[in-house]
Scaffold this motif. Structure first.
Motif, PDB file in Angstrom:
ATOM      1  N   UNK A 100       7.955   2.771  -5.102  1.00 48.15           N
ATOM      2  CA  UNK A 100       6.752   2.522  -5.870  1.00 48.15           C
ATOM      3  C   UNK A 100       7.168   3.039  -7.291  1.00 48.15           C
ATOM      4  N   UNK A 101       8.072   3.765  -7.628  1.00 51.60           N
ATOM      5  CA  UNK A 101       8.515   4.359  -9.181  1.00 51.60           C
ATOM      6  C   UNK A 101       9.401   3.444  -9.547  1.00 51.60           C
ATOM      7  N   UNK A 102      10.051   2.860  -8.635  1.00 58.56           N
ATOM      8  CA  UNK A 102      11.106   1.656  -9.138  1.00 58.56           C
ATOM      9  C   UNK A 102      10.460   0.627  -9.684  1.00 58.56           C
ATOM     10  N   UNK A 103       9.123   0.376  -8.870  1.00 55.36           N
ATOM     11  CA  UNK A 103       8.399  -0.792  -9.033  1.00 55.36           C
ATOM     12  C   UNK A 103       7.599  -0.638 -10.437  1.00 55.36           C
ATOM     13  N   UNK A 104       7.340   0.549 -10.852  1.00 55.76           N
ATOM     14  CA  UNK A 104       6.690   0.966 -12.023  1.00 55.76           C
ATOM     15  C   UNK A 104       7.232   0.159 -13.200  1.00 55.76           C
ATOM     16  N   UNK A 105       8.529  -0.347 -13.305  1.00 59.34           N
ATOM     17  CA  UNK A 105       9.019  -0.829 -14.412  1.00 59.34           C
ATOM     18  C   UNK A 105       9.480  -2.194 -14.154  1.00 59.34           C
ATOM     19  N   UNK A 112      -2.231  -4.317  -4.542  1.00 55.01           N
ATOM     20  CA  UNK A 112      -2.769  -3.385  -3.891  1.00 55.01           C
ATOM     21  C   UNK A 112      -3.807  -3.805  -2.876  1.00 55.01           C
ATOM     22  N   UNK A 132       2.658  -6.303  -8.113  1.00 52.09           N
ATOM     23  CA  UNK A 132       2.188  -5.714  -7.070  1.00 52.09           C
ATOM     24  C   UNK A 132       0.825  -5.907  -6.713  1.00 52.09           C
ATOM     25  N   UNK A 137       0.937  -1.263  -0.082  1.00 50.16           N
ATOM     26  CA  UNK A 137      -0.075   0.040   0.032  1.00 50.16           C
ATOM     27  C   UNK A 137       1.045   1.047  -0.095  1.00 50.16           C
ATOM     28  N   UNK A 138       0.816   2.093  -0.710  1.00 53.73           N
ATOM     29  CA  UNK A 138       1.700   3.176  -1.159  1.00 53.73           C
ATOM     30  C   UNK A 138       1.502   4.342   0.010  1.00 53.73           C
TER      31      UNK A 138
END
Lengths: 170, 552, 554
Positions: free
Chosen positions: B33-38, B45, B43, B24-25
């Motif tokens: 979370x930005x690194x998880x984006x790519x 939620x 993930x 949960x961000x």
């Protein structure tokens, strides 16, 4: 900068954990911590040496005061005080070096408390400066093991920090 | 190559083979979370961080792999505490990452700041506050190593936002080196010899098996061992899937709500072989009377558990699988005798029973669920009476198929754990068996199940009470039902509002069709089983009594 | 007379005039719950212990009394941690009781055992593990005293089952002695004189008032101060409602999402009078550019807050009400036309604003709610964008009418806190303004609302997003939205009906005009799901590492 606080606390279980937790949480650096009983069984005394600037010390004192179990805090370094620490050092000592080491011990009024085949164990009590100097003079021989108790301190003169009611008297 | 802390974390997770994170961000974890984006990591939620922690836990229990959860600082982190504590009590490999305020703000009562490492000191195997981005790669490796080796447990890693945003060179931290942590897995041969001698001399052996068997993956070894020495096997709640429940040597669960024959067997045995267990109070009843005539062999990977509650005659520190193999290598098959006959008689004389009176009984519902799933589903439960009935009436035969909060006994575990189990086992049937009290605690996770198309089947044993507490109030407090009666929402309408299917069952004959329909539906289903209101879990060993003083 | 300690506990609570307990029973607490069975104290059964903690908190904030929560051992206790930490960060007086396993089992990893006193050391004002049943009444009295005096905060009492079941001679102590706890209430006269001198000499003073004003009940003194010396007043988030929201001297909230005119006034002032506030990072922005031209007077009951983040010229430790009462007679009346004109200019140049076109706007809903309630409701919020919009657009008139999580920023606080607030203020209109993310976190408490028949009005500003995080990702991560899009939500209106409550969905201003007044006038609980624009941002905003004078429009 290092400063020494004498902290009187209620002798309740978990007090040490509360103080340690506070320091950890707020990021204060503990150089050493010695804790023991006082004349009053309901009160324990902690001597804490803290590393930090004036602002840090001010915050340390104020945050400690917020702990319900903390009864009184004295900033020992702000006054004239007596401090002592005990150290046990096991040093390499070939038979040829024993006399030299014994002489060092005498200079520092330290005692030899154990003899090994190639080691000597010495006990020394004194203030911070003396302990440091003692350690340094033994270092060239090779320190095998070292344990320090941490500093305890008390104000000079007839003023005292009451164990029971936290009173200061002249 | 220069990388950010967040990137180092993600790469560390990939290196560990992590394919799913429950999280949960929030502000403090923005860089992560930005690194998880790519990233090639799924993930999930959840709708509350407690859901994320329990889901990661369920995932770990079902798969045997470490569960990973991620939350922001402050309240995000504190919301994980129950889930982490739950994993700690049941020795579940969990790695929890929390965001933290920037290092310069630490200890200043900053916005959404919590001393999570201080708070979780008593309930983690270990925890870290990473103050320098250059430490992060090493910490991630260590965290996974600690969580998954020796006695598994949760590890928390707290990462300040400037550390996850900070940059550093991409250097390999090298293999894990922890001088203060060297778990012993190989059993000492001398101890094994002693144990073999005791086993050979025993006339009435009983194997008392727990979660350690499951953690060690030693179900095959346990079966071989039991069959070799013809010792009946009783399991703790945590060990229920370590031995097939339909095996002739199985005694089912022992303890406070264990079967009578299991408890009698333990009371009368002359050798108790404790495998991957910890003599917990729910199992032992009055400690002085527990297996009082027996020699005790205790095999466990955690030396601190041996001798903690009970004096033990032969202590074997080591991995359960390795130890059982070592024992089997030195033992020969035995012949059945009087003891096995006695056990058989007890089983005949004291089966688990309940009164059939035409009303819908929870025990019936559990049996029906067992039948409808062929005994092969993954069953998660919540905590309370329904949990005990599930342990008694669902016969587990596959390891890691019973996902239940044992040590901490956390109501609200069931639904999010079932979600984690379904994620780990996408092609299997997953049930969450709950009570009406428990299901409401993390009901928000219905949205997660529907969002990710996880077709978990939720069976609510609805008696309108906090059942287990009511039972204690009935038996020990003269039926003074103080604040245990629940006014509940309409569970069917609730399920539908969440986009799931809902169904109510009030009569015994409706159970099987409702289950068939639920199993056929490709979406989450909630069935509200309106059961006999004041049914009690029996037998019951009253608190502080010895195991042979069972009620019911 | 000899009674069981659990019974004594209930009598202690009666002595403390406790009217409501929020809790959830379990094995370790059965003795206490048995004692509660016949008590006249009302017990509200929640559906998750986090709900109990937040409800006790909302009750305390709304009434000023100590909130009481209760849970069993193990998971019951750990479920309280967030709520306790939340109360700790916002200085809310709570006394929380947790059950514990028998004293002989403590430390053995027993069933539902947890070291809750160890866990909550960092987040309680103090806590106790009761080992001697005879000490229980004294501990309870101490707990209530510690929680409600000085800087208020949560106190936890962990009660082992065998201690609760043990017989004791009950006597509620008349006095208690706490050697290590002596809060200061009276300000030092020298410091007060110095403060008066600075105020009288100042050209451009600003009052920065926080939650301490509300805790001290010093609203009238604050107004008197502001009016006497003609100093504009800005509030922290926790201070909102301590000063009338429509007063000409009111600058609104300052800080991260504060009004630009409040932030600029602080930047331009030559004297900052900080009252019951703690210079939190959400307020100050980059510390080196905070109030750069000002001398600072800091009044607070907690000496540790003074000088913690910022250098103070005149520190005054004590109760802000008593200090202001001592200070006021020393102050000269001033009119300050030039400074107030500058303030008006700033208000004119940088008003709060939003675009009403392009769909239903959350700010509009709040303005409507303000209008329809006459600014007179007790407003509870959750955490996120909606919370900031309430702070900006609802002008509070009475203290304790904003119930919201400031320091810890706990999503999920709203619904249970509203339960507590409504029970503390029966007959008052209590509305909950929440977000779709936050609302789900403790959604189970709808059952409590229904069971207690609370006429709570719930307004969900539903943008289908984790709004504030989305805004942060827009601003700091170049719009790479990750894990903020709730692709699926329950149908909130239908969900309300499952809980036997009225539920509505509002999609545009026309529907809002019809539904909102109807809901506010209806007698029972109701929920309104307002589908608002998904990409509305909270504006203005101070970016990370910047000074508060550098706020940008979003």
């Amino acid at each position: 900068m290092r400063q020494t606080l004498a902290v009187l606390v209620e002798n309740n279980p978990g007090v040490l954990a509360r103080v340690a937790g506070l320091f950890s949480r707020r990021g204060f650096n503990i150089d050493s911590l010695a804790v023991g009983r006082t004349d009053n069984p309901a009160v324990s005394r902690m001597t804490i040496v803290v590393e930090g600037d004036d602002h840090t010390l001010e915050q340390v004192t104020k945050q400690l005061h917020k702990l319900i179990d903390v009864i009184k805090i004295i900033d020992v370094t702000a006054e004239e005080y007596v401090d002592r620490e005990l150290v046990l050092i096991k040093v390499s000592a070939d038979p040829g070096q024993r006399i030299e080491i014994a002489q060092i011990a005498e200079i520092f009024r330290a005692r030899i408390v154990d003899l090994g085949r190639r080691t000597l164990t010495l006990e020394c009590t004194g203030n911070e400066g003396k302990i440091r100097a003692f350690e340094e003079s033994l270092r060239p021989y090779g320190i095998k093991e070292l344990v320090r108790t941490g500093k305890i301190a008390m104000l000079r003169g007839s003023r005292y920090t009451g164990g029971g009611n936290g009173k200061e008297e002249e | 190559m220069v990388k950010s802390g967040a990137q180092i974390l993600v790469d560390g997770l990939l290196e560990q083979g992590v394919d799913t994170i429950f999280g949960y961000p929030g502000g403090a974890v923005l860089p992560i979370y930005d690194a998880l984006y790519d990233a090639e990591i799924r993930h999930i939620l959840t709708r509350h961080e407690q859901g994320a922690a329990h889901a990661a836990d369920g995932y770990a229990r079902a798969s045997g792999r470490p569960g990973v959860c991620l939350a922001t600082s402050g309240p995000g982190a504190t919301n994980l505490v129950t889930g982490i504590t739950n994993a700690y009590m049941d020795s579940v490999p969990l790695v929890a990452f929390t965001g933290q305020v920037v290092t310069a703000q630490l200890g200043k009562d900053s916005f959404q700041e919590a001393d999570i490492t201080g708070i979780t000191l008593p309930v983690t195997k270990h925890n870290y506050l990473v103050k320098d981005v250059r430490e992060l790669a090493r910490v991630v490796r260590e965290a996974f190593y600690l969580a998954t080796t020796g006695r598994p447990g949760p590890v928390l890693v707290d990462i300040p936002r400037d550390v996850s945003a900070g940059l550093t060179g991409d250097e390999d931290p090298g293999p894990v080196n922890l001088p203060g942590y060297r778990p012993v897995t190989e059993p000492a041969p001398a101890r094994v010899e002693e144990a073999v001698r005791a086993i050979l001399a025993a006339e009435r052996p009983v194997i008392y098996a727990g979660g350690g068997v499951v953690n060690s993956g030693a179900h095959a070894e346990l079966q071989r061992f039991a069959e070799l020495i013809l010792a009946p096997v009783t399991a703790t709640l945590m060990g229920l899937t370590g031995f097939p429940g339909d095996h002739p040597l199985s005694l089912g669960m022992l303890g406070m709500h264990g079967s009578k024959y299991a408890n009698y067997a333990v009371c009368e045995c002359d050798l108790l072989i404790a495998v991957g267990v910890r003599f917990d109070d729910r199992v032992t009843g009055r400690l002085e009377c527990f297996a009082k005539d027996a020699k005790i062999i205790h095999i466990d990977i955690d030396p601190a558990e041996i001798g903690k509650n009970v004096r033990v005659d032969i202590a074997i520190v080591g991995d359960v699988k390795k130890t059982l193999n070592a024992l089997c290598a030195r033992l020969k098959a035995r012949l059945p005798g009087a003891w096995q006959e006695k056990i058989r008689q007890w089983k005949k004389e004291y089966p688990l029973t309940y009164e059939e009176n035409g009303h819908l009984k929870p025990q019936q519902v559990i049996r029906e669920i067992y039948r409808a799933t062929g005994g092969r589903a993954r069953i998660a439960t919540d905590v309370g009476q329904h949990q005990m009935w599930t342990a008694q009436y669902y016969t587990f035969t596959r390891p890691r198929s019973f996902i239940s909060s044992g040590g901490l006994g956390t109501m609200g575990f069931g639904l999010p754990a079932a979600i984690g189990v379904q994620v780990a086992c996408p092609d299997e049937v997953v049930f969450s068996i709950s009570g009406d009290g428990s299901i409401q605690m993390n009901i928000q996770e219905m949205a997660t199940a529907v969002n990710y198309d996880l077709p978990v089947k939720i069976a609510v044993m609805d008696n309108g009470y906090l059942g287990m507490v009511r039972q204690w109030q009935e038996l020990f407090y003269n039926r003074r039902y103080s604040y245990t009666e629940l006014r509940n929402p309409d569970f069917v309408k609730l399920a539908e509002a969440y986009g799931a299917a809902g169904r109510r069952v009030t009569k015994p004959e409706e159970v099987a069709p409702a289950l068939a329909e639920a199993l056929a539906a490709p979406k989450p289903v909630m069935i509200d089983f309106v059961i006999e209101r004041e049914e009690n879990v029996l037998p019951m060993v009253p608190p502080g009594e010895s195991l042979d003083k069972m009620l019911g | 007379m000899e009674i069981v300690a659990a019974e004594a506990l209930v009598r202690c609570l009666e002595e403390e005039k406790v009217e409501i307990i929020f809790g959830l029973p379990g094995g370790a607490m059965v003795p206490v719950y048995d004692a509660l069975y016949h008590s006249k104290i009302k017990h509200v059964l929640v559906r998750h212990e986090q709900g109990a903690a937040h409800a006790a908190d909302g009750y305390a904030r709304a009434t000023g009394r100590v909130g009481v929560g209760m849970a069993t051992s193990g998971p019951g206790a750990t479920n309280l941690v967030t709520g306790i930490a939340n109360a700790y960060m916002d200085s809310v007086p709570l006394v929380i009781f947790t059950g514990q396993v028998n004293t002989s089992q403590v430390g053995t990893d027993a069933f539902q055992e947890v070291d809750i006193t160890g866990i909550t050391i960092p987040v309680t004002k103090h806590n106790y593990l009761v080992k001697d049943p005879k000490k229980l009444p004294e501990i309870v009295k101490k707990a209530f005293y510690i929680a409600s005096s000085g800087r208020p905060g949560p106190v936890l009492i962990d009660l082992p089952r065998d201690v609760a079941s043990a017989p004791i001679e009950f006597q509620y102590p008349r006095e208690i002695v706490l050697r290590g706890y002596k809060p200061t209430y009276r300000g030092h006269p020298t410091k007060i004189n110095e403060a008066a001198r600075l105020i009288n000499e100042a050209q451009r003073p600003v009052i920065y008032a926080g939650g301490g004003i509300i805790n001290a009940g010093a609203g009238a003194e604050l107004q008197a101060l502001a009016q006497t010396v003609s100093a504009p007043v800005t509030n922290t988030f926790m201070g909102l409602s301590s000063f009338p929201g429509d007063h000409p001297l009111f600058l609104g909230m300052l800080g991260l999402h504060g009004t630009r005119y409040a932030n600029l006034a602080v930047t331009e002032c030559d004297l900052l009078i900080a009252l019951g506030a703690r210079f939190d990072d959400r307020v100050t922005g980059k510390l080196s550019s905070f109030a750069p031209q000002a001398k600072i007077i800091h009044v607070d009951i907690d000496p540790a807050e003074i000088g913690k983040n910022v250098r103070i010229h005149v520190p005054i430790v004590g109760d802000v009400k008593q200090i202001l009462q001592a200070l006021l007679p020393l102050l000269e009346k001033r009119e300050r036309p030039a400074w107030l004109q500058r303030i008006e200019e700033l208000k004119r140049l940088y008003p709060l604003r939003y675009e009403r076109e392009n769909g239903l706007k959350p700010q509009f809903i709040i303005e409507e709610l303000y209008r329809l309630t006459g600014g007179d409701a007790v407003v509870v919020t959750d955490v996120g964008q909606h919370q900031m919009w309430v702070a900006q657009y609802y002008r509070f008139s009475r203290p304790r009418s904003l119930i919201s999580s400031g320091g810890l920023g706990t999503m999920g606080f709203g619904l249970p806190a509203a339960v507590g607030a409504q029970l503390g203020l029966p007959g008052k209109l209590v509305i909950l303004v929440t977000g779709d993310g936050s609302f789900q976190m403790n959604i189970q408490e709808l059952a409590t609302v229904r069971e207690q028949s609370l006429p709570l009005k719930i307004f969900i500003l539903n943008n289908q997003q984790l709004g504030m995080v989305r805004q942060l990702q827009e601003v700091y991560c170049e719009g790479r939205y990750m894990a903020v899009d709730f692709k699926f939500h329950p149908d909130f209106a239908l969900l309300a009906k499952a809980y036997d409550m009225a539920g509505y969905t509002v999609r545009d201003e026309k529907e809002a005009a019809l539904v909102l007044p109807e809901v506010l006038a209806a007698p029972g609980p109701a929920l309104v799901n307002c589908l608002v624009h998904p990409e509305e941002n909270v504006s203005p905003m101070v970016l990370a590492g910047r000074g508060i004078h550098e706020a940008i429009e979003c």
